[in-house]
Design a protein around this motif. Structure first.
Motif, PDB file in Angstrom:
ATOM      1  N   ARG A 169       0.809  -1.225   0.000  1.00 21.14           N
ATOM      2  CA  ARG A 169       0.000   0.000   0.000  1.00 21.14           C
ATOM      3  C   ARG A 169       0.840   1.271   0.000  1.00 21.14           C
ATOM      4  O   ARG A 169       0.307   2.365   0.161  1.00 21.14           O
ATOM      5  CB  ARG A 169      -0.916   0.010   1.234  1.00 21.14           C
ATOM      6  N   ASP A 293      -8.773  -3.750   5.950  1.00 18.88           N
ATOM      7  CA  ASP A 293      -8.780  -2.277   6.063  1.00 18.88           C
ATOM      8  C   ASP A 293      -9.060  -1.793   7.480  1.00 18.88           C
ATOM      9  O   ASP A 293      -9.870  -0.880   7.700  1.00 18.88           O
ATOM     10  CB  ASP A 293      -9.805  -1.664   5.098  1.00 18.88           C
ATOM     11  N   THR A 314      -3.186  -0.543   5.011  1.00 22.02           N
ATOM     12  CA  THR A 314      -3.265   0.800   4.455  1.00 22.02           C
ATOM     13  C   THR A 314      -3.291   1.888   5.511  1.00 22.02           C
ATOM     14  O   THR A 314      -2.527   2.861   5.452  1.00 22.02           O
ATOM     15  CB  THR A 314      -4.523   0.931   3.567  1.00 22.02           C
ATOM     16  N   GLN A 315      -4.172   1.769   6.484  1.00 27.97           N
ATOM     17  CA  GLN A 315      -4.318   2.833   7.474  1.00 27.97           C
ATOM     18  C   GLN A 315      -3.055   3.015   8.309  1.00 27.97           C
ATOM     19  O   GLN A 315      -2.740   4.136   8.735  1.00 27.97           O
ATOM     20  CB  GLN A 315      -5.517   2.545   8.375  1.00 27.97           C
TER      21      GLN A 315
END
Length: 442
Positions: A169, A293, A314-315
């Motif tokens: 990511r 996610d 991702t976060q």
């Protein structure tokens, strides 16, 4: 951590071009004006925390030390600068012999910080200190953002392990740095093998949906994985029907199945159903891993679910909505001449708006209340009050150009856990709020 200690090649590429051109053009102009050798003090700080955050986390200090050691201008780099016409020959000659020979102080990695905290202080001539501005900010802004996000996720996860899974990511080099920063912030493992190799972070990984789809049946995929990795492996059970997949997983691996991973759907509901099903099938010790996610809020929402570990991608590597800490690198003091003993005088930007700064070489200390809980970040330019003398936060990192603060990555990780624990309890609230400690200037 020194790369040589990890068995990596000793010849490390120069980091000198990880900079903005204006650092070099300022150097050239200062050499011409006769001010380049004036003793100077630069400080790294942020004027505010990201909106809603209650504390920051210092990440990337070890990487800064590696970068400073390898910041030199070899013939290839000098040739590039010459070919582009960026610098004149006297400046190129000066750079040919450059090595940072100043001092660097800073908050140790893993420590928490607040608005105004001088998280790093670089002292030397203007010429040598200004060259480090861009790369220091690049490292600290990225790594501290990821470390802060990781810390919040670790708080939300409690005692449940966290796996960093964000390599796909972000940029491939940023992924390695993010893995390192996440480990400092409280993550336990990474999927990124480069991070595991370079920083000795434990690595994990089994299979993706593609592996299941490769086989003629889900049973064939599970059988292949168990035959290869053993019954303690983690099987991904949400490619088709979760209930059927869990049943097949236990039939293939037996009740010794290590874990199942859920990567989609209503994680709270599915986790409860899978736990019940596993128990009924005899897989009472089989763990449940969830991905999909996640951020700190999603992790917190699963606190009551029968989940054993979380995988975050991702976060995490994007700072959970705040990919930078907005740290700046400002000249706060300089000598009036190039004489070695010339006294320093404070300097500061005084323009209109919010981009002002406070001049002077600063110290920082954290004042505790009667119960030993932090109650204020105290910053000053004069003598350190006696009651704060043993609470100072800046430590020597580089002395006369030599790194003096090498430490294992686990030391930074442990330091962060201790620093966070010493903050008021409201620091761990995920709701938006003001910094948990006020910054006081004395």
């Amino acid at each position: 951590m020194n790369t040589a200690d990890l068995g990596l090649p000793v010849a490390v590429p120069s980091t000198a071009l990880f900079t903005d051109q204006y650092e070099l053009t300022m150097l050239q102009a200062a050499l011409r004006s006769g001010t380049a050798e004036r003793r100077s003090v630069f400080e790294v700080f942020t004027r505010r925390l990201p909106e809603g955050r209650r504390y920051g986390v210092v990440g990337g200090t070890g990487r800064v030390l590696d970068t400073v050691e390898n910041f030199h201008f070899d013939e290839t780099i000098l040739g590039f600068l010459r070919e582009r016409g960026i610098l004149d020959e006297p400046t190129l000659e000066w750079l040919a012999g450059f090595r940072f020979r100043g001092d660097i102080w800073g908050y140790p990695e893993g420590e928490v910080y607040f608005p105004g905290s001088p998280v790093m202080r670089v002292e030397g001539t203007f010429a040598e200190a200004v060259l480090l501005e861009t790369v220091i900010l690049s490292i600290l802004n990225h790594d501290s953002a990821v470390a802060a996000a990781a810390s919040r996720m670790a708080v939300a996860a409690g005692d449940r392990p966290l796996m960093e899974m964000g390599a796909r990511r972000t940029h491939e080099l940023a992924a390695v740095a993010a893995s390192r920063a996440a480990y400092v912030g409280g993550f336990h493992t990474t999927s990124d093998l480069a991070a595991g190799f370079r920083y000795h972070i434990p690595t994990v990984g089994t299979s993706a949906h593609a592996f299941t789809l490769l086989h003629d049946t889900e049973r064939d995929a599970f059988t292949a994985q168990v035959d290869t990795l053993g019954s303690g492996t983690t099987l991904l059970v949400d490619t088709f029907d979760v209930t059927e997949a869990v049943r097949t997983a236990v039939e293939v691996a037996g009740p010794e199945l290590g874990a199942v991973r859920i990567d989609s759907g209503d994680l709270l509901l599915i986790a409860h159903r899978v736990r019940q099903q596993l128990d009924e099938l005899g897989g009472t010790k089989t763990k449940i891993v969830v991905t999909s996610d996640l951020d700190e809020y999603a992790i917190a929402s699963l606190a009551a679910a029968p989940v054993d570990a979380y995988g975050v991608g991702t976060q995490l590597v994007t700072g959970s909505g705040h990919p930078t800490c907005s740290m700046v690198y400002k000249l706060v003091a300089r000598a009036d001449s190039e004489e070695p003993g010339a006294p320093l005088r404070p300097v500061a930007k005084k323009s209109m708006g919010a981009k002002t700064s406070l001049g002077g070489r600063k110290w920082a200390a954290r004042r505790l209340d009667a119960d030993g809980v932090a109650e204020a970040e105290v910053i000053g330019t004069g003598p350190v009050p006696a009651e704060l003398a043993d609470r100072q936060l800046l430590v020597p990192l580089v002395h006369a150009g030599t790194v003096v603060a090498r430490e294992p990555l686990d030391a930074a990780r442990d330091r962060h856990i201790a620093a966070r624990a010493a903050l008021p309890l409201s620091a761990t609230q995920l709701s938006r709020g003001e910094p948990v400690l006020p910054t006081e200037y004395v």
